[in-house]
Design a protein around this motif. Structure first.
Motif, short mmCIF file in Angstrom:
data_model
loop_
_atom_site.label_atom_id
_atom_site.label_comp_id
_atom_site.label_asym_id
_atom_site.label_seq_id
_atom_site.Cartn_x
_atom_site.Cartn_y
_atom_site.Cartn_z
N LYS A 7 0.83 -1.22 0.00
CA LYS A 7 0.00 0.00 0.00
C LYS A 7 0.86 1.26 0.00
O LYS A 7 0.54 2.24 -0.69
CB LYS A 7 -0.93 -0.01 1.21
CG LYS A 7 -1.99 -1.08 1.12
CD LYS A 7 -2.85 -1.10 2.35
CE LYS A 7 -3.87 -2.22 2.29
NZ LYS A 7 -4.74 -2.23 3.47
N LYS A 8 1.96 1.23 0.74
CA LYS A 8 2.87 2.39 0.77
C LYS A 8 3.46 2.62 -0.62
O LYS A 8 3.52 3.75 -1.10
CB LYS A 8 3.97 2.14 1.80
CG LYS A 8 4.97 3.25 1.90
CD LYS A 8 6.05 2.92 2.91
CE LYS A 8 7.11 4.00 2.90
NZ LYS A 8 8.24 3.66 3.76
N ASN A 9 3.90 1.54 -1.27
CA ASN A 9 4.46 1.66 -2.63
C ASN A 9 3.42 2.16 -3.62
O ASN A 9 3.73 2.94 -4.52
CB ASN A 9 5.06 0.33 -3.08
CG ASN A 9 6.33 -0.02 -2.35
OD1 ASN A 9 6.98 0.85 -1.77
ND2 ASN A 9 6.68 -1.28 -2.35
N PHE A 10 2.18 1.72 -3.46
CA PHE A 10 1.11 2.17 -4.34
C PHE A 10 0.89 3.68 -4.18
O PHE A 10 0.73 4.40 -5.17
CB PHE A 10 -0.19 1.41 -4.05
CG PHE A 10 -1.34 1.84 -4.89
CD1 PHE A 10 -1.35 1.60 -6.26
CD2 PHE A 10 -2.44 2.48 -4.33
CE1 PHE A 10 -2.42 2.00 -7.05
CE2 PHE A 10 -3.50 2.87 -5.11
CZ PHE A 10 -3.49 2.64 -6.47
N LYS A 11 0.90 4.16 -2.94
CA LYS A 11 0.75 5.61 -2.72
C LYS A 11 1.88 6.39 -3.37
O LYS A 11 1.66 7.47 -3.93
CB LYS A 11 0.68 5.91 -1.22
CG LYS A 11 -0.61 5.48 -0.58
CD LYS A 11 -0.63 5.77 0.90
CE LYS A 11 -1.92 5.28 1.53
NZ LYS A 11 -1.98 5.56 2.96
N GLY B 12 0.71 12.26 -9.98
CA GLY B 12 -0.03 13.47 -9.60
C GLY B 12 -1.30 13.22 -8.82
O GLY B 12 -2.12 14.12 -8.68
N ILE B 13 -1.47 12.02 -8.29
CA ILE B 13 -2.65 11.72 -7.47
C ILE B 13 -2.24 11.87 -6.01
O ILE B 13 -1.40 11.11 -5.51
CB ILE B 13 -3.18 10.30 -7.76
CG1 ILE B 13 -3.57 10.17 -9.24
CG2 ILE B 13 -4.36 9.96 -6.86
CD1 ILE B 13 -3.89 8.76 -9.69
N SER B 14 -2.80 12.86 -5.33
CA SER B 14 -2.39 13.13 -3.96
C SER B 14 -2.91 12.07 -2.99
O SER B 14 -3.89 11.38 -3.26
CB SER B 14 -2.89 14.52 -3.52
OG SER B 14 -4.29 14.56 -3.59
N GLU B 15 -2.23 11.96 -1.85
CA GLU B 15 -2.55 10.90 -0.89
C GLU B 15 -3.98 10.99 -0.36
O GLU B 15 -4.61 9.97 -0.09
CB GLU B 15 -1.56 10.93 0.27
CG GLU B 15 -1.70 9.72 1.17
CD GLU B 15 -0.55 9.54 2.13
OE1 GLU B 15 -0.78 8.90 3.17
OE2 GLU B 15 0.56 10.01 1.86
N GLU B 16 -4.52 12.20 -0.24
CA GLU B 16 -5.89 12.33 0.26
C GLU B 16 -6.92 11.79 -0.73
O GLU B 16 -8.06 11.53 -0.39
CB GLU B 16 -6.25 13.75 0.67
CG GLU B 16 -6.24 14.76 -0.46
CD GLU B 16 -4.96 15.57 -0.54
OE1 GLU B 16 -4.94 16.49 -1.37
OE2 GLU B 16 -4.01 15.29 0.20
#
Length: 78
Positions: free
Chosen positions: A37-41, A48-52
């Motif tokens: 999941k961390k690598n996907f984020k 350009g897709i923000s974490e929120e």
């Protein structure tokens, strides 16, 4: 990372007004590892897709929610 345990889909929709991007992480196991999941984020941020805007859908059991809602509707109809 075991690369045959998951895959990522990257969708880009081009419109005359704006561009829409979406990424999906699909894993063989119901809940992917925290490292995955961390690598996907990180990959999302690269595009350009923000974490929120990253949603973890493994925390939501839509089938269970639908069944519970159906039971509630059935009992209210009686």
């Amino acid at each position: 990372m075991v690369y045959d345990d998951y895959f990522i889909i990257h969708l880009t929709n081009f419109d005359s007004e704006k561009t829409f991007e979406m990424m999906g992480l699909y894993a063989r196991k119901p809940d992917g590892s925290p490292e995955l999941k961390k690598n996907f984020k990180t990959i999302c941020r690269k595009y350009g897709i923000s974490e929120e805007n990253v949603l973890d859908l493994t925390k939501v059991d839509r089938c269970l929610q639908v069944r519970e809602n159906q039971v509630a509707q059935d009992s209210s109809a009686e």
